[in-house]
Design a protein around this motif. Structure first.
Motif, mmCIF file in Angstrom:
data_model
loop_
_atom_site.group_PDB
_atom_site.id
_atom_site.type_symbol
_atom_site.label_atom_id
_atom_site.label_comp_id
_atom_site.label_asym_id
_atom_site.label_seq_id
_atom_site.Cartn_x
_atom_site.Cartn_y
_atom_site.Cartn_z
ATOM 1 N N PRO A 182 -1.837 18.012 -11.318
ATOM 2 C CA PRO A 182 -3.283 17.745 -11.306
ATOM 3 C C PRO A 182 -3.540 16.324 -10.794
ATOM 4 N N LEU A 183 -4.692 16.131 -10.184
ATOM 5 C CA LEU A 183 -5.030 14.808 -9.639
ATOM 6 C C LEU A 183 -4.906 13.715 -10.692
ATOM 7 N N ALA A 184 -5.427 14.002 -11.905
ATOM 8 C CA ALA A 184 -5.432 12.965 -12.958
ATOM 9 C C ALA A 184 -4.006 12.505 -13.270
ATOM 10 N N GLN A 185 -3.054 13.447 -13.179
ATOM 11 C CA GLN A 185 -1.664 13.067 -13.464
ATOM 12 C C GLN A 185 -1.092 12.175 -12.355
ATOM 13 N N TRP A 186 -1.412 12.495 -11.099
ATOM 14 C CA TRP A 186 -0.975 11.618 -10.001
ATOM 15 C C TRP A 186 -1.517 10.205 -10.209
ATOM 16 N N VAL A 187 -2.798 10.132 -10.523
ATOM 17 C CA VAL A 187 -3.411 8.810 -10.714
ATOM 18 C C VAL A 187 -2.706 8.088 -11.860
ATOM 19 N N HIS A 188 -2.453 8.828 -12.928
ATOM 20 C CA HIS A 188 -1.832 8.209 -14.104
ATOM 21 C C HIS A 188 -0.438 7.668 -13.770
ATOM 22 N N ILE A 189 0.381 8.462 -13.083
ATOM 23 C CA ILE A 189 1.760 7.994 -12.850
ATOM 24 C C ILE A 189 1.780 6.829 -11.856
ATOM 25 N N LEU A 190 0.780 6.754 -11.015
ATOM 26 C CA LEU A 190 0.717 5.601 -10.104
ATOM 27 C C LEU A 190 0.201 4.360 -10.840
ATOM 28 N N GLU A 191 -0.830 4.543 -11.637
ATOM 29 C CA GLU A 191 -1.355 3.397 -12.405
ATOM 30 C C GLU A 191 -0.283 2.850 -13.348
ATOM 31 N N LEU A 209 0.826 -1.210 0.000
ATOM 32 C CA LEU A 209 0.000 0.000 0.000
ATOM 33 C C LEU A 209 0.859 1.259 0.000
ATOM 34 N N PHE A 210 0.514 2.166 -0.889
ATOM 35 C CA PHE A 210 1.099 3.512 -0.853
ATOM 36 C C PHE A 210 -0.033 4.490 -0.604
ATOM 37 N N LEU A 211 0.083 5.213 0.490
ATOM 38 C CA LEU A 211 -0.938 6.190 0.861
ATOM 39 C C LEU A 211 -0.345 7.582 0.728
ATOM 40 N N THR A 212 -1.060 8.453 0.048
ATOM 41 C CA THR A 212 -0.554 9.823 -0.014
ATOM 42 C C THR A 212 -1.716 10.803 -0.007
ATOM 43 N N ARG A 213 -1.385 12.057 0.272
ATOM 44 C CA ARG A 213 -2.373 13.125 0.064
ATOM 45 C C ARG A 213 -1.671 14.233 -0.690
ATOM 46 N N ILE A 214 -2.355 14.720 -1.713
ATOM 47 C CA ILE A 214 -1.771 15.732 -2.589
ATOM 48 C C ILE A 214 -2.749 16.909 -2.711
ATOM 49 N N GLY A 215 -2.228 18.038 -3.168
ATOM 50 C CA GLY A 215 -3.093 19.165 -3.509
ATOM 51 C C GLY A 215 -3.323 19.119 -5.017
ATOM 52 N N ASN A 216 -4.577 19.135 -5.410
ATOM 53 C CA ASN A 216 -4.925 19.030 -6.832
ATOM 54 C C ASN A 216 -4.808 20.398 -7.496
ATOM 55 N N THR A 217 -3.849 20.557 -8.421
ATOM 56 C CA THR A 217 -3.637 21.875 -9.048
ATOM 57 C C THR A 217 -4.858 22.331 -9.849
ATOM 58 N N GLU A 218 -5.765 21.398 -10.113
ATOM 59 C CA GLU A 218 -6.967 21.815 -10.856
ATOM 60 C C GLU A 218 -8.112 22.192 -9.919
ATOM 61 N N ARG A 254 -9.623 26.904 -4.346
ATOM 62 C CA ARG A 254 -9.330 26.062 -3.177
ATOM 63 C C ARG A 254 -7.859 25.642 -3.191
ATOM 64 N N PHE A 255 -7.336 25.315 -4.361
ATOM 65 C CA PHE A 255 -5.916 24.929 -4.451
ATOM 66 C C PHE A 255 -5.034 26.111 -4.077
ATOM 67 N N ARG A 256 -5.400 27.300 -4.563
ATOM 68 C CA ARG A 256 -4.551 28.467 -4.294
ATOM 69 C C ARG A 256 -4.556 28.810 -2.799
#
Ligand SMILES: C[S@@+](CC[C@H](N)C(=O)[O-])C[C@H]1O[C@@H](n2cnc3c(N)ncnc32)[C@H](O)[C@@H]1O
Length: 241
Positions: free
Chosen positions: A204-213, A165-174, A178-180
């Protein structure tokens, strides 16, 4: 998590920090009570029992404090039968850039939970990933640059076995405004903590998901802001079977 249970847990997890001073106790209590991720991890039974966890950018070890307090409540018969039981037998290693933080965490947690917590000063880019089942990086991955993030994710993936398991929390640039806002708060706190004003390497969230997948993880995402007007998202990434 039921309101009463959460209050009891926050009290038990934060009270030991009184021994290191009022301000540090208030910080621990505020974070444990105000950040929804601690209750969410328990509610969703994210960590398996007996896991060996490495927490990178661990601060003073509040993740360990929360889980170990929950286990103590279970063992002492204070955990309600109708709530998902917390994991037991977790062992935590932590790595944190600012030396005072892990020193405080060890001073508070090690006497209470002998052999279960070992926090150290160090850079997550030099982490030792031997003998681990879970890697957590909460709100810290964006402090290292993109190639370093990629390298670290490669190392994490290589270290985890099937189901790891890899658990993380990120700020979504999109996340727009709220991000700012979350960036401003992050910069303020990091500066107060004594870091030089950092450049942040967010995505962006989608990019985090992509690089993990792309590295062989199955990824679940969940907004994780509590009452804060942030664009934070928790990612629970499990190595694909
Ligand atoms: C926003 S805080 C989060 C602390 C902790 N994860 C929590 O949730 O309470 C981010 C932490 O990451 C640490 N940090 C930043 N860059 C780091 C690095 N390269 N290696 C280890 N820790 C780092 C900071 O010093 C800070 O304590």
């Amino acid at each position: 998590m039921q309101h009463v249970l959460k209050k009891q847990l926050v009290r038990l997890a934060s009270q030991p920090f009184k021994s290191i001073g009022l301000i540090d106790y208030c910080w621990a209590r505020g974070k444990l009570g105000g950040d929804p991720i601690f209750a969410a991890l328990l509610n969703q039974s994210v960590f398996p029992s007996n896991a060996r966890v490495i927490d990178l950018g661990c601060g003073r070890g509040l993740l360990a404090a929360s889980f170990l307090a929950a286990e103590k409540m279970l063992v002492d018969g204070q955990w309600p039968a109708n709530a998902p039981p917390p994991p037991t037998g977790l062992h935590f290693r932590g790595l944190e850039l600012m030396g005072r933080e892990p020193e405080m965490g060890n001073r508070v947690l090690q006497p209470l939970y002998p052999e279960r917590v070992q926090l150290a000063q160090g850079d997550m880019r030099q982490a030792d990933f031997s003998n681990i089942d879970v890697v957590a990086i909460l709100d810290a991955l964006h402090y290292i640059d993109y190639p370093e993030q990629d390298r670290l994710l490669d190392q994490i993936r290589a270290a985890l076995g099937p189901g790891g398991l890899f658990l993380t929390r990120i700020g979504n640039t999109e996340g727009g405004l709220r991000f700012r806002i979350s960036q401003l708060v992050d910069r303020f706190i990091t500066t107060v903590q004594g870091h030089r004003l950092p450049r942040m390497w967010c995505r962006p969230l989608a990019q985090w998901v992509h690089i993990l997948e792309a590295r062989g993880f199955d990824v679940q995402t969940k907004p994780m802001n509590g009452a804060n007007p942030f664009a934070n998202v928790m990612l629970v990434a499990r190595v694909r079977a």
